[in-house]
Design a protein around this motif. Structure first.
Motif, short mmCIF file in Angstrom:
data_model
loop_
_atom_site.label_atom_id
_atom_site.label_comp_id
_atom_site.label_asym_id
_atom_site.label_seq_id
_atom_site.Cartn_x
_atom_site.Cartn_y
_atom_site.Cartn_z
N ASP A 51 11.39 13.60 61.59
CA ASP A 51 12.39 13.05 62.50
C ASP A 51 11.88 13.23 63.93
OD1 ASP A 51 12.88 15.73 63.24
OD2 ASP A 51 14.50 15.91 61.78
N ALA A 52 12.67 12.85 64.89
CA ALA A 52 12.22 12.87 66.28
C ALA A 52 11.82 14.27 66.75
CB ALA A 52 13.32 12.30 67.19
N MET A 53 12.46 15.30 66.21
CA MET A 53 12.17 16.67 66.64
C MET A 53 10.78 17.13 66.21
SD MET A 53 14.78 17.51 68.37
CE MET A 53 14.46 19.26 68.54
N VAL A 105 -6.82 5.18 60.51
CA VAL A 105 -5.79 4.33 61.11
C VAL A 105 -5.00 3.66 59.99
CG1 VAL A 105 -5.32 2.36 62.60
CG2 VAL A 105 -7.18 3.94 63.17
N LEU A 106 -3.69 3.87 59.98
CA LEU A 106 -2.82 3.33 58.93
C LEU A 106 -2.26 1.98 59.36
CD1 LEU A 106 -0.83 6.61 58.22
CD2 LEU A 106 -2.84 5.76 56.99
N ASP A 107 -2.17 1.05 58.39
CA ASP A 107 -1.60 -0.25 58.71
C ASP A 107 -0.39 -0.60 57.85
OD1 ASP A 107 -2.68 -0.89 56.25
OD2 ASP A 107 -4.33 -2.08 57.06
N SER A 108 -0.08 0.25 56.85
CA SER A 108 1.09 -0.02 56.01
C SER A 108 1.43 1.22 55.19
CB SER A 108 0.83 -1.20 55.06
OG SER A 108 -0.17 -0.85 54.11
N GLU A 109 2.61 1.21 54.60
CA GLU A 109 3.02 2.33 53.76
C GLU A 109 2.22 2.35 52.46
OE1 GLU A 109 7.15 4.58 53.37
OE2 GLU A 109 7.25 2.48 52.72
N ASP A 110 1.85 1.18 51.95
CA ASP A 110 1.04 1.13 50.73
C ASP A 110 -0.32 1.79 50.96
OD1 ASP A 110 3.02 -0.17 49.36
OD2 ASP A 110 2.22 -2.18 49.74
N MET A 111 -0.90 1.55 52.13
CA MET A 111 -2.19 2.17 52.45
C MET A 111 -2.05 3.69 52.53
SD MET A 111 -4.57 1.62 55.83
CE MET A 111 -6.09 2.58 56.05
N LEU A 112 -0.97 4.16 53.14
CA LEU A 112 -0.74 5.60 53.23
C LEU A 112 -0.64 6.22 51.84
CD1 LEU A 112 -0.02 8.22 54.70
CD2 LEU A 112 2.37 7.44 54.74
N ILE A 113 0.07 5.58 50.93
CA ILE A 113 0.22 6.13 49.58
C ILE A 113 -1.13 6.22 48.88
CG2 ILE A 113 1.22 5.67 47.32
CD1 ILE A 113 3.64 4.47 48.74
N GLU A 114 -1.97 5.20 49.05
CA GLU A 114 -3.31 5.23 48.45
C GLU A 114 -4.14 6.39 49.00
OE1 GLU A 114 -5.15 1.49 49.06
OE2 GLU A 114 -3.72 0.35 47.85
N ILE A 115 -4.06 6.61 50.31
CA ILE A 115 -4.82 7.70 50.92
C ILE A 115 -4.30 9.05 50.44
CG2 ILE A 115 -5.32 8.84 53.11
CD1 ILE A 115 -5.34 6.07 54.39
N LEU A 116 -3.00 9.20 50.35
CA LEU A 116 -2.43 10.46 49.88
C LEU A 116 -2.87 10.74 48.44
CD1 LEU A 116 1.19 10.21 51.34
CD2 LEU A 116 -0.73 11.59 52.20
N ASN A 174 11.05 3.02 60.61
CA ASN A 174 11.18 1.64 60.15
C ASN A 174 10.01 1.14 59.32
OD1 ASN A 174 13.72 0.30 61.56
ND2 ASN A 174 12.78 1.62 63.10
N ALA A 175 8.78 1.57 59.64
CA ALA A 175 7.61 1.06 58.94
C ALA A 175 7.23 1.91 57.72
CB ALA A 175 6.42 0.99 59.90
N TYR A 176 7.67 3.18 57.68
CA TYR A 176 7.34 4.07 56.55
C TYR A 176 8.61 4.74 56.04
CZ TYR A 176 2.58 3.40 58.27
OH TYR A 176 1.38 2.85 58.68
N PRO A 177 9.60 3.96 55.64
CA PRO A 177 10.91 4.52 55.28
C PRO A 177 10.90 5.39 54.03
CG PRO A 177 10.82 2.19 54.70
CD PRO A 177 9.57 2.49 55.48
N ASP A 178 9.97 5.11 53.08
CA ASP A 178 9.97 5.84 51.82
C ASP A 178 9.01 7.02 51.79
OD1 ASP A 178 11.81 4.01 50.75
OD2 ASP A 178 10.21 2.62 50.20
N THR A 179 8.24 7.22 52.86
CA THR A 179 7.27 8.33 52.89
C THR A 179 7.48 9.17 54.14
OG1 THR A 179 5.66 6.78 53.87
CG2 THR A 179 5.54 7.15 51.48
N LEU A 180 6.83 8.79 55.22
CA LEU A 180 6.92 9.57 56.45
C LEU A 180 8.34 9.61 56.99
CD1 LEU A 180 3.70 8.27 58.25
CD2 LEU A 180 3.97 10.40 56.98
#
Length: 232
Positions: free
Chosen positions: A123-125, A186-197, A112-118
């Motif tokens: 998935d759950a597995m 520590v990630l707080d949003s999908e935008d932050m994750l994209i910047e780190i990547l 729900n919080a990172y639908p376009d990346t993670l």
């Protein structure tokens, strides 16, 4: 998941209480029971003055008797007896249940919080649950980890407090270019994750070592590429 278990327990307890009330400890057809006859004024409890709480009663039951500590101050078939026995029988979740709940919480949050990346690559597995850890000086809630390959991990847990309740905490664990450990972000949003990547791409997923910060030297050595840390 903890909130879900508490809600389920509350529903179960409510159903038991309703069943007991419908059954009753006596038949409704018998009519209301006669209230106990209060003692005459001259037979008041010894040592209790006219304004003493011990003289005040509710439905003929002295407060003194209610407040006196006894092993079990209620009938064995009373509603409170069944409710307390049910709560004792449910108890705390097992380690397997903690792990299952941790995996479910992590997968749900990432989806729900990172639908376009993670959310598109995990998935759950892909998650592994870990039970709570409690020891002298520290306590950790149940958590889940996901191996991303190349020495990178994701760690998810819930930070629980009275003020904020349960808050999702997602951490990206990245190997350092020095080869001596990991750096956690520590990630707080999908935008932050994209910047780190974007920053990690030139180093193929490794955090650039900074001599002014030696946090990465406080953990275990970096796992070889393609080899989970748990195997070292």
């Amino acid at each position: 998941m903890r909130n879900y278990r508490q809600l389920r327990l509350a529903v179960d307890l409510s159903l038991v209480a309703l069943a007991l009330l419908s059954r009753g400890r006596r038949s409704w057809s018998d009519g209301p029971a006669s209230p106990p006859t209060p003692p005459p004024d001259g037979e008041a409890r010894a040592g209790a003055g006219p304004d003493s709480p011990a003289r005040h009663s509710w439905k003929g039951l002295d407060m003194h008797d209610t407040l006196t500590a006894t092993p079990r101050p209620y009938a064995a078939d009373s509603p409170v007896a069944h409710l307390l026995d049910m709560a004792e029988g449910i108890g705390q979740p097992t380690e397997d249940e903690q792990c299952e709940d941790a995996v479910t919480a992590a997968a749900h949050y990432v989806y729900n919080a990172y639908p376009d990346t993670l959310g598109t690559v995990l998935d759950a597995m892909d998650w592994t649950g870990h039970p709570a850890l409690h020891s002298a000086g520290f306590a950790f809630e149940p958590a889940a980890t996901a191996w991303l390959d190349g020495g990178l991990w994701l760690h998810h847990t819930l930070r629980i407090s009275e003020a904020d309740g349960a808050v999702d905490v997602l951490t990206l664990i990245v190997p350092c270019t020095c080869g001596h450990g990991y750096t956690d972000i520590v990630l707080d949003s999908e935008d932050m994750l994209i910047e780190i990547l974007a920053e990690l791409r030139p180093t193929h997923g490794k955090s650039v070592h900074d001599d002014s910060h030696d946090d990465c030297r406080t953990v275990r050595p970096v796992a070889p590429l393609g080899r989970p840390l748990a195997a070292i």
